[in-house]
Design an enzyme around this catalytic site. Structure first.
Site, PDB file in Angstrom:
ATOM      1  N   CYS A   1       0.815  -1.220   0.000  1.00 33.05           N
ATOM      2  CA  CYS A   1       0.000   0.000   0.000  1.00 33.05           C
ATOM      3  C   CYS A   1       0.850   1.274   0.000  1.00 33.05           C
ATOM      4  O   CYS A   1       1.663   1.486   0.904  1.00 33.05           O
ATOM      5  CB  CYS A   1      -0.906  -0.013   1.227  1.00 33.05           C
ATOM      6  SG  CYS A   1      -1.814   1.530   1.440  1.00 33.05           S
TER       7      CYS A   1
ATOM      8  N   LYS B   1     -10.476  -7.011   6.058  1.00 34.69           N
ATOM      9  CA  LYS B   1     -10.897  -6.184   7.190  1.00 34.69           C
ATOM     10  C   LYS B   1     -11.044  -6.988   8.494  1.00 34.69           C
ATOM     11  O   LYS B   1     -12.136  -7.158   9.019  1.00 34.69           O
ATOM     12  CB  LYS B   1     -12.212  -5.450   6.861  1.00 34.69           C
ATOM     13  CG  LYS B   1     -12.082  -4.648   5.571  1.00 34.69           C
ATOM     14  CD  LYS B   1     -12.926  -3.412   5.543  1.00 34.69           C
ATOM     15  CE  LYS B   1     -12.752  -2.655   4.237  1.00 34.69           C
ATOM     16  NZ  LYS B   1     -11.421  -2.062   4.046  1.00 34.69           N
TER      17      LYS B   1
ATOM     18  N   VAL C   1      -5.701   0.744   5.844  1.00 34.06           N
ATOM     19  CA  VAL C   1      -4.311   0.867   6.294  1.00 34.06           C
ATOM     20  C   VAL C   1      -3.693   2.057   5.575  1.00 34.06           C
ATOM     21  O   VAL C   1      -4.104   2.357   4.440  1.00 34.06           O
ATOM     22  CB  VAL C   1      -3.507  -0.425   6.011  1.00 34.06           C
ATOM     23  CG1 VAL C   1      -3.954  -1.547   6.916  1.00 34.06           C
ATOM     24  CG2 VAL C   1      -3.563  -0.850   4.543  1.00 34.06           C
TER      25      VAL C   1
ATOM     26  N   GLU D   1      -5.043   7.718   8.878  1.00 36.05           N
ATOM     27  CA  GLU D   1      -4.876   8.708   7.806  1.00 36.05           C
ATOM     28  C   GLU D   1      -3.389   9.008   7.638  1.00 36.05           C
ATOM     29  O   GLU D   1      -2.748   9.636   8.491  1.00 36.05           O
ATOM     30  CB  GLU D   1      -5.662  10.006   8.058  1.00 36.05           C
ATOM     31  CG  GLU D   1      -7.148   9.875   7.765  1.00 36.05           C
ATOM     32  CD  GLU D   1      -7.416   9.369   6.338  1.00 36.05           C
ATOM     33  OE1 GLU D   1      -6.749   9.829   5.388  1.00 36.05           O
ATOM     34  OE2 GLU D   1      -8.265   8.486   6.195  1.00 36.05           O
ATOM     35  N   SER D   2      -2.872   8.580   6.491  1.00 33.67           N
ATOM     36  CA  SER D   2      -1.424   8.559   6.303  1.00 33.67           C
ATOM     37  C   SER D   2      -0.739   9.905   6.543  1.00 33.67           C
ATOM     38  O   SER D   2       0.312   9.951   7.186  1.00 33.67           O
ATOM     39  CB  SER D   2      -1.076   8.034   4.909  1.00 33.67           C
ATOM     40  OG  SER D   2      -1.747   8.765   3.904  1.00 33.67           O
TER      41      SER D   2
HETATM   42  N1  GSH Z   1      -6.871   8.246   3.149  1.00 29.37           N
HETATM   43  C1  GSH Z   1      -6.260   7.005   3.558  1.00 29.37           C
HETATM   44  C2  GSH Z   1      -6.266   6.006   2.389  1.00 29.37           C
HETATM   45  C3  GSH Z   1      -5.725   4.641   2.798  1.00 29.37           C
HETATM   46  C4  GSH Z   1      -6.136   3.534   1.803  1.00 29.37           C
HETATM   47  O1  GSH Z   1      -6.948   3.729   0.892  1.00 29.37           O
HETATM   48  N2  GSH Z   1      -5.532   2.340   2.016  1.00 29.37           N
HETATM   49  C5  GSH Z   1      -5.926   1.188   1.216  1.00 29.37           C
HETATM   50  C6  GSH Z   1      -4.776   0.246   0.897  1.00 29.37           C
HETATM   51  S1  GSH Z   1      -3.596   1.008  -0.191  1.00 29.37           S
HETATM   52  C7  GSH Z   1      -6.923   0.358   1.982  1.00 29.37           C
HETATM   53  O2  GSH Z   1      -6.794   0.171   3.174  1.00 29.37           O
HETATM   54  N3  GSH Z   1      -7.920  -0.155   1.271  1.00 29.37           N
HETATM   55  C8  GSH Z   1      -8.961  -0.995   1.784  1.00 29.37           C
HETATM   56  C9  GSH Z   1     -10.235  -0.836   0.987  1.00 29.37           C
HETATM   57  O3  GSH Z   1     -10.235  -0.166  -0.035  1.00 29.37           O
HETATM   58  O4  GSH Z   1     -11.237  -1.423   1.416  1.00 29.37           O
HETATM   59  C10 GSH Z   1      -4.841   7.304   4.055  1.00 29.37           C
HETATM   60  O5  GSH Z   1      -4.244   8.263   3.556  1.00 29.37           O
HETATM   61  O6  GSH Z   1      -4.347   6.618   4.958  1.00 29.37           O
END
Ligand code: GSH
Length: 277
Positions: free
Chosen positions: A43, A70, A83, A95-96
């Site tokens: 990710c 999840k 994540v 939130e990254s």
């Molecule tokens: N806004 C979030 C985005 C994080 C995100 O989209 N992570 C993805 C993996 S790259 C995720 O957990 N996806 C799970 C899903 O789409 O259900 C951040 O910046 O942390």
């Protein structure tokens, strides 16, 4: 419910980090620590905060989770089920970009300091961090997910939009560099680095990224020269290498984006014209 969880179409991915990232995870960050990073090896949002942890040599425990399954361990901490998620002294954070700043604030004794001291430069960091999240990443995904592939005009428009954002970002860089703010890296480098080191996806799936070769940039030659200098510095950064897995394991994941069939929150947001989830 659990049946529904199992059936997420994107859940079938390589289960763990490989290559140099495997060493980082298994050799250095497998044991129990008060600070826990719930992560997916693949990710780019995870990689943002992972880079900050590695750069600052903050002790942390890496916990691999598949965010498409999840698991309850993730949902309990982060109701969004995404994540990266951090557990800090038992408390959740996510939130990254928030995590990146938090690590800077919570570990003031850990160099390098990635947020500039000067308030104006700190604010600029936030402007360009926002630019990456609100413009570069959505545009990266519009280009990557572009279909149908025989619509050359549509694909070219998506490519040009993305290149335009890269140029805009690059034009803001310190002239000397090699990093955004100058000779030393700062947060702004690490909030975009994960996408910069994934640009190979456009060569692999979309007929090329389109950044001109050296000497071929016409009136944009200087800006692309600066871009190449920055990119090379980022690609050679130890923290970047230490958080990157083997390309072959990213391929099936990015293939689904390139075919525009991925069902991640980001893929769906891209299709419906929304921003980053
Ligand atoms: N806004 C979030 C985005 C994080 C995100 O989209 N992570 C993805 C993996 S790259 C995720 O957990 N996806 C799970 C899903 O789409 O259900 C951040 O910046 O942390």
């Amino acid at each position: 419910m659990s049946q529904q969880k199992q059936s997420h179409p994107d859940a079938n991915l390589h289960p763990e980090a490989t290559g140099l990232a495997k060493e980082t995870v298994e050799v250095a960050h497998a044991s129990e620590e008060p600070l826990k990073l719930y992560a997916g090896w693949f990710c780019p949002f995870v990689q943002r905060s992972w880079l900050v942890l590695e750069e600052k040599k903050i002790p942390y425990q890496y916990i691999e989770v598949n965010p498409y399954h999840k698991p309850d361990s993730l949902m309990r901490l982060n109701p969004r089920g995404l994540v990266p998620t951090l557990q800090y002294e038992g408390k959740p954070l996510y939130e990254s970009t928030v995590l990146c700043e938090f690590l800077e604030d919570a570990y003031p004794d850990h160099a390098p300091h990635l947020l500039p001291k000067d308030p104006y430069d700190r604010a600029r960091t936030r402007i360009w961090t926002d630019f990456v999240t609100s413009r570069v990443i959505p545009s990266f995904h519009r280009f990557l997910q572009w279909q149908p592939m025989d619509d050359n005009e549509g694909l070219e428009n998506a490519r040009q939009e993305f290149l335009g954002f890269l140029k805009e970002f690059t034009s803001e860089m310190d002239a000397g560099g090699p990093f955004f703010m100058g000779s030393e890296p700062s947060l702004i480098d690490f909030v975009i680095a994960p996408w910069a080191v994934r640009l190979w996806v456009f060569d692999h799936y979309k007929g090329g990224l389109g950044v001109p070769e050296e000497g071929q940039g016409g009136e944009d030659e200087e800006v692309w020269k600066r871009w190449r200098k920055w990119l090379s510095a980022i690609q050679n950064r130890e923290s970047v290498k230490a958080t990157t897995s083997e390309t072959e394991h990213y391929l099936p994941i990015y293939q689904r984006y390139a075919d525009n069939v991925a069902q991640s929150e980001l893929a769906k947001a891209t299709r419906s014209g929304r921003g980053v989830p």
